[in-house]
Motif scaffolding. Structure first.
Motif, short mmCIF file in Angstrom:
data_model
loop_
_atom_site.label_atom_id
_atom_site.label_comp_id
_atom_site.label_asym_id
_atom_site.label_seq_id
_atom_site.Cartn_x
_atom_site.Cartn_y
_atom_site.Cartn_z
N LEU A 71 0.82 -1.21 0.00
CA LEU A 71 0.00 0.00 0.00
C LEU A 71 0.85 1.27 0.00
O LEU A 71 0.34 2.35 0.31
CB LEU A 71 -0.92 0.01 1.24
N GLY A 72 2.12 1.13 -0.33
CA GLY A 72 3.04 2.25 -0.20
C GLY A 72 2.67 3.49 -0.97
O GLY A 72 2.96 4.61 -0.53
N ASP A 73 2.01 3.34 -2.11
CA ASP A 73 1.68 4.51 -2.93
C ASP A 73 0.34 5.13 -2.55
O ASP A 73 -0.07 6.14 -3.12
CB ASP A 73 1.66 4.13 -4.41
N ARG A 74 -0.37 4.55 -1.60
CA ARG A 74 -1.65 5.10 -1.14
C ARG A 74 -1.42 6.17 -0.09
O ARG A 74 -0.55 6.04 0.78
CB ARG A 74 -2.52 4.00 -0.52
N ARG A 75 -2.22 7.20 -0.10
CA ARG A 75 -2.18 8.16 0.99
C ARG A 75 -2.66 7.48 2.27
O ARG A 75 -3.51 6.57 2.23
CB ARG A 75 -3.07 9.37 0.69
N VAL A 76 -2.12 7.91 3.39
CA VAL A 76 -2.46 7.30 4.67
C VAL A 76 -3.97 7.31 4.91
O VAL A 76 -4.54 6.34 5.43
CB VAL A 76 -1.72 8.01 5.83
N ASP A 77 -4.64 8.39 4.50
CA ASP A 77 -6.08 8.49 4.73
C ASP A 77 -6.90 7.86 3.61
O ASP A 77 -8.13 7.92 3.64
CB ASP A 77 -6.49 9.95 4.92
N ALA A 78 -6.23 7.25 2.62
CA ALA A 78 -6.96 6.62 1.51
C ALA A 78 -6.99 5.11 1.63
O ALA A 78 -7.63 4.44 0.82
CB ALA A 78 -6.33 7.02 0.18
N VAL A 79 -6.29 4.55 2.61
CA VAL A 79 -6.30 3.10 2.82
C VAL A 79 -7.63 2.70 3.43
O VAL A 79 -8.14 3.35 4.35
CB VAL A 79 -5.14 2.68 3.74
N ARG A 80 -8.21 1.63 2.91
CA ARG A 80 -9.50 1.16 3.40
C ARG A 80 -9.33 -0.01 4.35
O ARG A 80 -8.30 -0.70 4.34
CB ARG A 80 -10.39 0.74 2.23
N ALA A 81 -10.34 -0.23 5.16
CA ALA A 81 -10.31 -1.37 6.08
C ALA A 81 -10.19 -2.68 5.30
O ALA A 81 -9.50 -3.62 5.73
CB ALA A 81 -11.56 -1.38 6.95
N SER A 82 -10.84 -2.75 4.13
CA SER A 82 -10.78 -3.97 3.33
C SER A 82 -9.36 -4.22 2.81
O SER A 82 -8.97 -5.38 2.63
CB SER A 82 -11.76 -3.89 2.16
N ASP A 83 -8.59 -3.16 2.57
CA ASP A 83 -7.20 -3.33 2.14
C ASP A 83 -6.38 -4.01 3.24
O ASP A 83 -5.61 -4.93 2.97
CB ASP A 83 -6.57 -1.97 1.81
N LEU A 84 -6.57 -3.54 4.46
CA LEU A 84 -5.82 -4.12 5.57
C LEU A 84 -6.31 -5.53 5.90
O LEU A 84 -5.52 -6.40 6.27
CB LEU A 84 -5.94 -3.21 6.80
N GLU A 85 -7.60 -5.76 5.74
CA GLU A 85 -8.11 -7.11 5.99
C GLU A 85 -7.56 -8.09 4.96
O GLU A 85 -7.24 -9.24 5.30
CB GLU A 85 -9.64 -7.11 5.96
#
Length: 347
Positions: A71-85
């Motif tokens: 997720l390195g290219d995503r803004r910190v506030d653009a990461v979704r819960a589904s991405d982390l799951e």
């Protein structure tokens, strides 16, 4: 006041309809201050690492690197819960099989904990609000009951005999096992010991363990003398030199524990089959202390603080003399800080 879940859901729906987030409500148009420029995950990770303690970096470093890679290219506030799951599922699926593994549950739980630590820092730095943290909306895998148990006296005896029967540093291995059996300390506490942390006059060591806690822990005078002799013989001279050392005068590391238990497991198949490690010695000693000296003494013996547990722990806090008395009962050896005991049992 307890938050009404229905109101929270309604507020979220309204914000989504307006194209806003909770962080927008604290932006410059409301406070007069310029909002911080939100970095990407990869850009922000060095700041998180720099602010973390050495123990936290060691614990979460691999999971943070996994987050940066995916997720390195995503803004910190653009990461979704589904991405982390999804990352949590990948970590669980790719976990290295071990004797004590639980189908990757620990790896998945570990990644969620690392993500929450990452986003706790982002919230503290003002990049988003706690409500917007995606990591805190991912549920950790349910932790299964621990299979660890207290070892029997015969099992402890067999483990010590196996440790003394081979290896390239029997002296260090025997000291490690004795130290953990007497003190129930964690590996990090043992490896952090310095020459200045050994008080041979009062048979004490100063343990520095997780959470930045420090405490003086009684040990038998015999172990105190052997630790001092070991350190001096292997080059420890300055007060800050490590107490536990290899024969080449270098400080002992976590690797020594891995090699020790792998060797013991080859000699004792049941050790390998059950995945027995140093922490089982902590479990064994604290179980004995609780059964013979009570919960309050066992809590102090373990180094647990009064910030956790029921309020009763404030009133049953054991002092250093009580811990020394328990150690004397456990080992059958007198301790300078323990009151004289009659008919003291020997382990």
């Amino acid at each position: 006041m307890t938050t009404d879940p229905d109101r929270v859901a309604t507020a979220r729906a309204l914000l989504e309809h307006l194209g806003l987030t909770a962080s927008d409500l604290t932006a410059s148009d409301l406070t007069g201050a310029d909002p911080p420029t939100v970095p990407t995950v990869a850009e922000y990770l060095p700041a998180v690492v720099a602010a973390a303690s050495p123990g936290t970096r060691r614990t979460y470093g691999s999971s943070w690197r996994r987050m940066a890679a995916a997720l390195g290219d995503r803004r910190v506030d653009a990461v979704r819960a589904s991405d982390l799951e999804a990352l949590m599922r990948q970590a669980a699926a790719g976990a290295r099989p071990r004797r004590n593994s639980r189908d990757g549950r620990h790896a998945g739980e570990h990644l969620v904990a690392a993500a929450r630590a990452f986003y706790n820092r982002a919230v503290a730095d003002g990049y988003l609000t706690a409500m917007d943290s995606p990591a805190h909306r991912v549920r950790k895998p349910r932790r299964l009951p621990n299979t660890r148990r207290a070892l029997t006296p015969d099992e402890v005896s067999d483990i010590n005999a196996a440790a003394r029967s081979g290896g390239n540093d029997i002296v260090l291995d025997a000291l490690l096992l004795r130290l953990h059996t007497e003190t129930a300390c964690r590996r990090g506490g043992a490896l952090a010991l310095r020459l200045i942390d050994l008080d041979t006059d009062h048979a004490l060591i100063r343990l520095s363990e997780k959470g930045g806690t420090q405490r003086w822990q009684p040990i038998t005078p015999m172990l105190a003398e052997r630790l001092a002799d070991h350190a001096r013989a292997r080059g420890a001279a300055a007060p800050t030199d490590a107490l536990l050392r290899y024969r080449n005068d270098r400080s002992a590391t976590y690797r020594r524990y891995d090699l020790l238990w792998a060797r013991i497991g080859r000699q004792l198949p049941w050790v390998a089959a059950q995945g027995i490690t140093t922490h089982w010695l902590r479990h064994t000693t604290l179980t004995w202390v609780e059964r013979h000296s009570g919960y309050g003494v066992a809590r102090a013996y373990a180094g647990h603080t009064d910030r956790q547990g029921p309020a009763t722990t404030t009133y049953i806090k054991a002092d250093l003399h009580a811990v020394a008395t328990a150690l004397a009962a456990l080992t059958g050896q007198p301790h300078p800080l323990a009151p004289e005991q009659q008919d003291r049992p020997r382990s």
